[in-house]
Design a protein around this motif. Structure first.
Motif, PDB file in Angstrom:
ATOM      1  N   ASP A  60      31.051 -73.624  28.161  1.00 35.94           N
ATOM      2  CA  ASP A  60      30.652 -71.947  27.125  1.00 35.94           C
ATOM      3  C   ASP A  60      29.345 -71.074  27.684  1.00 35.94           C
ATOM      4  OD1 ASP A  60      32.029 -72.575  25.482  1.00 35.94           O
ATOM      5  OD2 ASP A  60      30.409 -73.653  24.134  1.00 35.94           O
ATOM      6  N   ILE A  65      25.050 -64.543  23.527  1.00 31.57           N
ATOM      7  CA  ILE A  65      24.044 -65.312  22.547  1.00 31.57           C
ATOM      8  C   ILE A  65      22.314 -64.645  22.666  1.00 31.57           C
ATOM      9  CG2 ILE A  65      25.720 -66.975  21.296  1.00 31.57           C
ATOM     10  CD1 ILE A  65      24.176 -69.167  22.630  1.00 31.57           C
ATOM     11  N   ASP A  68      20.582 -64.301  20.112  1.00 28.87           N
ATOM     12  CA  ASP A  68      20.441 -64.505  18.584  1.00 28.87           C
ATOM     13  C   ASP A  68      19.206 -65.406  19.032  1.00 28.87           C
ATOM     14  OD1 ASP A  68      22.613 -62.861  17.980  1.00 28.87           O
ATOM     15  OD2 ASP A  68      24.113 -64.071  18.591  1.00 28.87           O
ATOM     16  N   SER A  70      18.151 -69.064  18.888  1.00 34.63           N
ATOM     17  CA  SER A  70      19.203 -70.006  19.627  1.00 34.63           C
ATOM     18  C   SER A  70      17.399 -71.452  19.764  1.00 34.63           C
ATOM     19  CB  SER A  70      20.083 -69.694  20.800  1.00 34.63           C
ATOM     20  OG  SER A  70      21.002 -68.746  20.555  1.00 34.63           O
ATOM     21  N   LYS A 227      20.519 -69.689  14.709  1.00 30.50           N
ATOM     22  CA  LYS A 227      21.673 -69.367  14.331  1.00 30.50           C
ATOM     23  C   LYS A 227      22.571 -70.064  15.778  1.00 30.50           C
ATOM     24  CE  LYS A 227      21.636 -64.839  13.787  1.00 30.50           C
ATOM     25  NZ  LYS A 227      20.554 -64.124  13.529  1.00 30.50           N
ATOM     26  N   TRP A 228      22.436 -70.287  16.836  1.00 31.72           N
ATOM     27  CA  TRP A 228      23.267 -71.797  17.214  1.00 31.72           C
ATOM     28  C   TRP A 228      21.717 -72.750  18.262  1.00 31.72           C
ATOM     29  CZ3 TRP A 228      28.296 -69.768  17.186  1.00 31.72           C
ATOM     30  CH2 TRP A 228      28.239 -68.274  17.031  1.00 31.72           C
ATOM     31  N   VAL A 230      22.323 -75.179  21.303  1.00 30.61           N
ATOM     32  CA  VAL A 230      22.968 -74.813  22.339  1.00 30.61           C
ATOM     33  C   VAL A 230      22.820 -76.916  23.683  1.00 30.61           C
ATOM     34  CG1 VAL A 230      23.758 -74.108  24.879  1.00 30.61           C
ATOM     35  CG2 VAL A 230      22.918 -72.370  23.283  1.00 30.61           C
ATOM     36  N   ILE A 261      28.153 -74.540  22.878  1.00 30.40           N
ATOM     37  CA  ILE A 261      27.303 -73.848  21.641  1.00 30.40           C
ATOM     38  C   ILE A 261      27.490 -74.263  20.676  1.00 30.40           C
ATOM     39  CG2 ILE A 261      27.083 -71.453  21.231  1.00 30.40           C
ATOM     40  CD1 ILE A 261      27.560 -70.257  24.033  1.00 30.40           C
ATOM     41  N   PRO A 263      27.310 -74.090  15.968  1.00 29.07           N
ATOM     42  CA  PRO A 263      26.697 -73.210  15.596  1.00 29.07           C
ATOM     43  C   PRO A 263      25.441 -74.095  14.534  1.00 29.07           C
ATOM     44  CG  PRO A 263      28.930 -72.943  14.797  1.00 29.07           C
ATOM     45  CD  PRO A 263      29.141 -73.753  15.632  1.00 29.07           C
TER      46      PRO A 263
END
Length: 351
Positions: A60, A65, A68, A70, A227-228, A230, A261, A263
């Motif tokens: 990914d 991102i 965002d 993470s 939010k993420w 990884v 990645i 959610p």
């Protein structure tokens, strides 16, 4: 060697000289600090290229991102993992300045450690402090630095140390608890990850527990929550030490970094009866590392990671920003001259 001596000293000196700015505007101070920190890490990230190594990326695209919140989870094989991920983050929307690293306690005694400590990174001392003490310190670090300094990413090594030191203990634990025996990774420890999620919360699902200073909405949808997640898997075509990573005296190596990645709310998607958030996270991390084991097995057999659709994942490289590096060195030269003049004037004034 010269870079590793001069730039950390310039960083610390500039922060000292900028303290009046911090009194007037903390936001401006940390923005400038972030730019200086980003410049230093850009220098560090270029060392692998100078040594002749090739760092490839697959999976990914994490550049999508960078703005965002993470949480990055990395496998840990050697100290060169840190230089490798720095090289991968080079040129990605100044993300260096918006990261918090969770690293081994010993790293704070290196030149890079001085810079990291001023930046607000966390150094984990595992053998002596209790888990409760460590989690309290980590929670305080994240709570005090993440929002007020506009951080976006937290970078963690969940295995808790180098694979060579953790593998035997991980395998003993796996046999005792009837879990898969892993060769290429160690079973992750959920304490630091749980503490970070408890402190920051997860967007859309989990508000956190430890005093999130940015209260979520009714459905926990908030721009300041994680939010993420990884998953970052690092594979080496041959083992290299940190000295070899910098000097390249045994010839060039190829390092591949694979991203997946997720959610962040997937961690708490399904909750069985009697399951706590800690159990959910532990089970999710174990499953993640079982998959990471398969990824590395494929890598060592084929020289690259698999794609989601089958076959080998295509690789890409991130070019060095030579103009940026040149300007950073010019800035460093000016900084050295300014420092010399400053201390010369102080010496003449005193003596």
């Amino acid at each position: 060697v010269v870079q590793n001596l001069i730039f950390p000293l310039l960083y610390v000196l500039l922060l000292i000289l900028m303290q009046p700015v911090r009194l007037v505007s903390s936001e401006t101070f940390w923005w400038v600090e972030g730019m200086i920190y980003d410049s230093y890490l850009a220098i560090v990230s270029s060392w692998s290229d100078q040594a002749g190594h090739t760092i490839l990326e697959s999976g990914d695209d994490i550049s999508k991102i960078t703005d965002d919140e993470s949480l990055l989870l990395l496998n840990h094989q050697s100290p060169s993992d840190i230089g490798t991920i720095m090289r991968c983050l080079h040129g990605k929307s100044f993300i260096f300045s918006r990261t918090i690293w969770v690293m081994d306690w010993l790293f704070q005694f290196l030149n890079f450690g001085w810079v990291s400590k001023c930046h607000g990174d966390f150094f984990l001392l595992q053998p002596t402090d209790s888990n409760a003490t460590q989690q309290t310190r980590l929670s305080d670090c994240v709570k005090n630095n993440f929002w007020s300094r506009n951080r976006k990413w937290v970078i963690v090594f969940p295995e808790g140390g180098f694979l060579s030191k953790r593998r035997s203990g991980s395998q003993r634990f796996a046999r005792k608890n009837d879990l898969p025996i892993l060769e290429h990774v160690a079973l992750p420890r959920s304490g630091a990850v749980q503490c970070i999620l408890d402190t920051l919360g997860v967007d859309g699902k989990y508000p956190g527990k430890n005093g999130n200073s940015h209260p979520p909405t009714e459905d926990f949808s908030n721009s300041h929550l994680i939010k993420w997640i990884v998953d970052v898997t690092i594979g080496y075509n041959r083992p290299i030490s940190i000295l070899e990573h910098i000097m390249g005296h045994n010839g060039p190596a190829t390092i591949t970094v694979h991203y997946r990645i997720f959610p962040a709310n997937e961690v708490f998607k399904s909750k069985g009866k009697g399951d706590s958030e800690t159990n959910q996270l532990t089970n999710w991390l174990y499953h993640l590392y079982y998959e990471k084991e398969k990824l590395l097995s494929y890598f060592y057999a084929n020289g690259c990671f698999p794609s989601k659709s089958g076959g080998n994942a295509p690789t890409r490289t991130t070019p060095l920003l030579y103009t940026q590096l040149f300007l950073i060195h010019v800035f460093g030269a000016v900084g050295v001259f300014f420092t010399y003049c400053l201390f010369y004037l102080i010496f003449r004034f005193l003596f």
